[in-house]
Design a protein around this motif. Structure first.
Motif, PDB file in Angstrom:
ATOM      1  N   VAL A 167       0.848  -1.190   0.000  1.00 21.26           N
ATOM      2  CA  VAL A 167       0.000   0.000   0.000  1.00 21.26           C
ATOM      3  C   VAL A 167       0.885   1.242   0.000  1.00 21.26           C
ATOM      4  CG1 VAL A 167      -1.711   1.336   1.283  1.00 21.26           C
ATOM      5  CG2 VAL A 167      -1.919  -1.158   1.134  1.00 21.26           C
ATOM      6  N   ALA A 168       0.669   2.104  -1.000  1.00 20.30           N
ATOM      7  CA  ALA A 168       1.422   3.362  -1.084  1.00 20.30           C
ATOM      8  C   ALA A 168       0.644   4.517  -0.458  1.00 20.30           C
ATOM      9  CB  ALA A 168       1.762   3.684  -2.527  1.00 20.30           C
ATOM     10  N   VAL A 169      -0.680   4.587  -0.712  1.00 23.57           N
ATOM     11  CA  VAL A 169      -1.544   5.626  -0.154  1.00 23.57           C
ATOM     12  C   VAL A 169      -2.861   4.978   0.241  1.00 23.57           C
ATOM     13  CG1 VAL A 169      -2.779   7.792  -0.584  1.00 23.57           C
ATOM     14  CG2 VAL A 169      -0.512   7.437  -1.596  1.00 23.57           C
ATOM     15  N   GLU A 170      -3.250   5.140   1.496  1.00 24.11           N
ATOM     16  CA  GLU A 170      -4.529   4.629   1.980  1.00 24.11           C
ATOM     17  C   GLU A 170      -5.625   5.672   1.771  1.00 24.11           C
ATOM     18  OE1 GLU A 170      -3.635   1.656   5.613  1.00 24.11           O
ATOM     19  OE2 GLU A 170      -3.262   3.784   6.063  1.00 24.11           O
ATOM     20  N   ASP A 171      -6.861   5.197   1.825  1.00 22.19           N
ATOM     21  CA  ASP A 171      -8.039   6.077   1.816  1.00 22.19           C
ATOM     22  C   ASP A 171      -8.016   7.048   0.642  1.00 22.19           C
ATOM     23  OD1 ASP A 171      -8.875   4.829   4.142  1.00 22.19           O
ATOM     24  OD2 ASP A 171      -7.912   6.314   5.439  1.00 22.19           O
ATOM     25  N   ALA A 172      -7.706   6.533  -0.536  1.00 25.10           N
ATOM     26  CA  ALA A 172      -7.680   7.366  -1.738  1.00 25.10           C
ATOM     27  C   ALA A 172      -9.107   7.627  -2.206  1.00 25.10           C
ATOM     28  CB  ALA A 172      -6.880   6.675  -2.838  1.00 25.10           C
ATOM     29  N   ARG A 173      -9.393   8.867  -2.480  1.00 24.94           N
ATOM     30  CA  ARG A 173     -10.762   9.262  -2.866  1.00 24.94           C
ATOM     31  C   ARG A 173     -10.883   9.289  -4.392  1.00 24.94           C
ATOM     32  NH1 ARG A 173     -12.405  14.453   0.407  1.00 24.94           N
ATOM     33  NH2 ARG A 173     -14.358  14.027  -0.705  1.00 24.94           N
ATOM     34  N   LEU A 174     -11.028   8.085  -4.931  1.00 26.78           N
ATOM     35  CA  LEU A 174     -11.133   7.824  -6.364  1.00 26.78           C
ATOM     36  C   LEU A 174      -9.787   8.095  -7.048  1.00 26.78           C
ATOM     37  CD1 LEU A 174     -14.172   8.687  -8.656  1.00 26.78           C
ATOM     38  CD2 LEU A 174     -11.935   7.960  -9.453  1.00 26.78           C
ATOM     39  N   SER A 175      -8.935   7.072  -6.996  1.00 24.53           N
ATOM     40  CA  SER A 175      -7.590   7.155  -7.574  1.00 24.53           C
ATOM     41  C   SER A 175      -7.662   7.481  -9.059  1.00 24.53           C
ATOM     42  CB  SER A 175      -6.872   5.812  -7.405  1.00 24.53           C
ATOM     43  OG  SER A 175      -6.781   5.451  -6.054  1.00 24.53           O
ATOM     44  N   ASN A 176      -6.782   8.373  -9.489  1.00 22.20           N
ATOM     45  CA  ASN A 176      -6.780   8.725 -10.905  1.00 22.20           C
ATOM     46  C   ASN A 176      -5.374   9.089 -11.359  1.00 22.20           C
ATOM     47  OD1 ASN A 176      -8.157   9.123 -13.445  1.00 22.20           O
ATOM     48  ND2 ASN A 176      -9.988   9.531 -12.231  1.00 22.20           N
ATOM     49  N   ALA A 202     -14.736  24.174 -12.448  1.00 24.35           N
ATOM     50  CA  ALA A 202     -15.745  23.383 -13.155  1.00 24.35           C
ATOM     51  C   ALA A 202     -15.165  22.020 -13.494  1.00 24.35           C
ATOM     52  CB  ALA A 202     -16.176  24.092 -14.440  1.00 24.35           C
ATOM     53  N   GLY A 203     -15.869  20.965 -13.114  1.00 24.63           N
ATOM     54  CA  GLY A 203     -15.393  19.616 -13.365  1.00 24.63           C
ATOM     55  C   GLY A 203     -14.425  19.153 -12.293  1.00 24.63           C
ATOM     56  N   HIS A 204     -13.900  17.939 -12.504  1.00 27.01           N
ATOM     57  CA  HIS A 204     -13.017  17.308 -11.526  1.00 27.01           C
ATOM     58  C   HIS A 204     -11.773  16.778 -12.230  1.00 27.01           C
ATOM     59  CE1 HIS A 204     -16.387  17.441  -8.696  1.00 27.01           C
ATOM     60  NE2 HIS A 204     -17.123  16.991  -9.695  1.00 27.01           N
ATOM     61  N   PRO A 205     -10.583  16.960 -11.642  1.00 28.31           N
ATOM     62  CA  PRO A 205      -9.362  16.469 -12.292  1.00 28.31           C
ATOM     63  C   PRO A 205      -9.392  14.955 -12.438  1.00 28.31           C
ATOM     64  CG  PRO A 205      -8.918  17.142 -10.030  1.00 28.31           C
ATOM     65  CD  PRO A 205     -10.313  17.580 -10.333  1.00 28.31           C
ATOM     66  N   ASP A 206      -8.934  14.485 -13.592  1.00 26.57           N
ATOM     67  CA  ASP A 206      -9.004  13.062 -13.930  1.00 26.57           C
ATOM     68  C   ASP A 206      -7.600  12.602 -14.327  1.00 26.57           C
ATOM     69  OD1 ASP A 206      -9.757  10.517 -15.072  1.00 26.57           O
ATOM     70  OD2 ASP A 206     -11.767  11.266 -15.369  1.00 26.57           O
ATOM     71  N   GLY A 207      -7.425  12.065 -15.532  1.00 23.38           N
ATOM     72  CA  GLY A 207      -6.105  11.640 -15.965  1.00 23.38           C
ATOM     73  C   GLY A 207      -5.181  12.827 -16.188  1.00 23.38           C
ATOM     74  N   MET A 208      -3.864  12.563 -16.174  1.00 22.45           N
ATOM     75  CA  MET A 208      -2.908  13.658 -16.308  1.00 22.45           C
ATOM     76  C   MET A 208      -1.600  13.146 -16.903  1.00 22.45           C
ATOM     77  SD  MET A 208      -1.039  14.234 -12.669  1.00 22.45           S
ATOM     78  CE  MET A 208       0.421  14.637 -13.645  1.00 22.45           C
ATOM     79  N   GLN A 251       8.479  20.344 -20.414  1.00 23.64           N
ATOM     80  CA  GLN A 251       8.914  21.505 -19.648  1.00 23.64           C
ATOM     81  C   GLN A 251       8.577  21.378 -18.168  1.00 23.64           C
ATOM     82  OE1 GLN A 251       7.328  24.998 -21.601  1.00 23.64           O
ATOM     83  NE2 GLN A 251       8.314  24.515 -23.549  1.00 23.64           N
ATOM     84  N   GLY A 252       8.054  20.224 -17.758  1.00 23.73           N
ATOM     85  CA  GLY A 252       7.767  19.975 -16.356  1.00 23.73           C
ATOM     86  C   GLY A 252       6.425  20.484 -15.886  1.00 23.73           C
ATOM     87  N   CYS A 253       5.565  20.891 -16.823  1.00 21.32           N
ATOM     88  CA  CYS A 253       4.228  21.352 -16.453  1.00 21.32           C
ATOM     89  C   CYS A 253       3.231  20.191 -16.496  1.00 21.32           C
ATOM     90  CB  CYS A 253       3.765  22.468 -17.381  1.00 21.32           C
ATOM     91  SG  CYS A 253       4.720  23.992 -17.209  1.00 21.32           S
ATOM     92  N   VAL A 254       2.201  20.303 -15.692  1.00 24.61           N
ATOM     93  CA  VAL A 254       1.178  19.273 -15.567  1.00 24.61           C
ATOM     94  C   VAL A 254      -0.001  19.601 -16.464  1.00 24.61           C
ATOM     95  CG1 VAL A 254      -0.548  18.287 -13.991  1.00 24.61           C
ATOM     96  CG2 VAL A 254       1.813  18.609 -13.214  1.00 24.61           C
ATOM     97  N   TRP A 255      -0.434  18.612 -17.245  1.00 28.36           N
ATOM     98  CA  TRP A 255      -1.676  18.705 -18.001  1.00 28.36           C
ATOM     99  C   TRP A 255      -2.693  17.783 -17.345  1.00 28.36           C
ATOM    100  CZ3 TRP A 255      -2.696  21.926 -22.094  1.00 28.36           C
ATOM    101  CH2 TRP A 255      -1.605  22.562 -22.689  1.00 28.36           C
ATOM    102  N   SER A 256      -3.824  18.328 -16.932  1.00 29.26           N
ATOM    103  CA  SER A 256      -4.868  17.540 -16.297  1.00 29.26           C
ATOM    104  C   SER A 256      -6.134  17.583 -17.140  1.00 29.26           C
ATOM    105  CB  SER A 256      -5.180  18.090 -14.894  1.00 29.26           C
ATOM    106  OG  SER A 256      -6.266  17.389 -14.304  1.00 29.26           O
ATOM    107  N   ALA A 257      -6.752  16.417 -17.335  1.00 32.53           N
ATOM    108  CA  ALA A 257      -8.072  16.342 -17.976  1.00 32.53           C
ATOM    109  C   ALA A 257      -9.143  16.569 -16.914  1.00 32.53           C
ATOM    110  CB  ALA A 257      -8.256  14.970 -18.622  1.00 32.53           C
TER     111      ALA A 257
END
Length: 302
Positions: free
Chosen positions: A145-154, A200-206, A211-217
């Motif tokens: 187990v790496a992280v417990e109590d994950a609220r919808l892993s994505n 608006a909406g909820h972060p999903d896949g990423m 360049q080290g920036c994060v793109w989140s769907a």
């Protein structure tokens, strides 16, 4: 922040009408993009050179994510905690993990290989409301187990220095960043990278770009968005689909982004394009003006 008339225009490249299109990943050996329809357990392959796509696996249950093994095979992460290899030549192999205690009513949802060939793999909440878990699958096939109590892993992604791991919890509308020990695979010192509760909406896949920036769907947000390493939003790209589920980079130079979308509301019945948007359930390609980097390959023994 850039959004609007100057934003890139996505191109619909595979009109699959997926209930829950997810998990796009570029396979450099085959020069194709694989992606999933999770609840249908369908695996698709899109060939950018020909513009064609095909369903290459129609399995039982659900498939929530996959990695590319060093050998070129895919490692599928399925329902009930099942982990199973697949190759286009030989099909499904014997499960290396048949099930996980406590995950009988759940499934994997998103996964990523780390630089050492381990896999971080998260599960969904159970129907009775029990939270999910982020597991670590080590190269010898053992799970912890790496992280417990994950609220919808994505969605997951590594910082360029490989000292941090981003982890999305869609149910909490947040992306966390953990300190990551490459030698041991241990995670520590969680900090909130993005609190999306007011967006608006909820972060999903990423994914993380070159360049080290994060793109989140954004599920139910109709977009992908780019964030610099301090969490500041830099850019948005909108899609003709409300449920934008995941983004990856591909192509020989990793200069094209591939984005999956969905028709369905999570685990429920699929909606319609009148409700969800004219491109809902399709795979898109888009030039974001920045490239990506190859994903790590898993090296799990089986």
């Amino acid at each position: 922040m850039t959004v609007g008339a100057d934003s890139p225009t996505p191109e619909l490249v595979a009109d699959t009408h997926c209930h829950t299109g997810e998990g796009p990943l570029y396979h450099p050996d085959e020069e194709v993009v694989y992606f999933l329809d999770i609840p249908e357990a369908d695996l698709y392959r899109y060939d950018p050179a020909t513009g064609s796509h095909e369903r290459v696996l129609d399995a039982e249950g659900a498939v929530g994510g996959f990695t590319i093994q060093e050998s070129g095979d895919l490692l599928l992460f399925c329902d009930e905690g099942r982990i199973q290899p697949w190759s286009p030549e030989t099909g499904l192999g014997d499960p290396l993990v048949a099930s996980i205690d406590g995950e009988e009513a759940s499934r994997f949802n998103d996964v990523i290989a780390d630089p050492e060939g381990r896999v971080f793999c998260g599960t969904m909440p159970s129907p009775d409301g029990e939270p999910g878990t982020l597991y670590r699958l080590d190269t010898d096939g053992s799970l912890s187990v790496a992280v417990e109590d994950a609220r919808l892993s994505n969605g997951l992604g590594f910082t360029p220095d490989r000292e941090g791991l981003y982890f999305t919890e869609t149910g909490a509308s947040r992306i966390s960043r953990y300190s990551y020990d490459r030698t041991t695979g241990e995670l520590s010192d969680r900090e909130t990278f993005l609190d999306a509760s007011d967006l608006a909406g909820h972060p999903d896949g990423m994914t993380v770009d070159a360049q080290g920036c994060v793109w989140s769907a954004f599920w139910d947000g109709g977009r992908i968005a780019r964030y610099d390493p301090d969490g500041t939003e830099l850019e948005r790209v909108e899609f003709p689909a409300r449920k934008v589920s995941a983004v990856t980079f591909g192509g020989p130079d990793y200069e094209t982004a591939y984005v999956t979308t969905a028709l369905g509301p999570g685990e429920g019945p699929a909606g319609t394009r009148e409700e969800e948007g004219s491109g809902a359930g399709a795979l898109f390609a888009v030039d974001l003006g920045v490239g990506g980097v190859p994903e790590h390959r898993s090296r799990v023994e089986y």
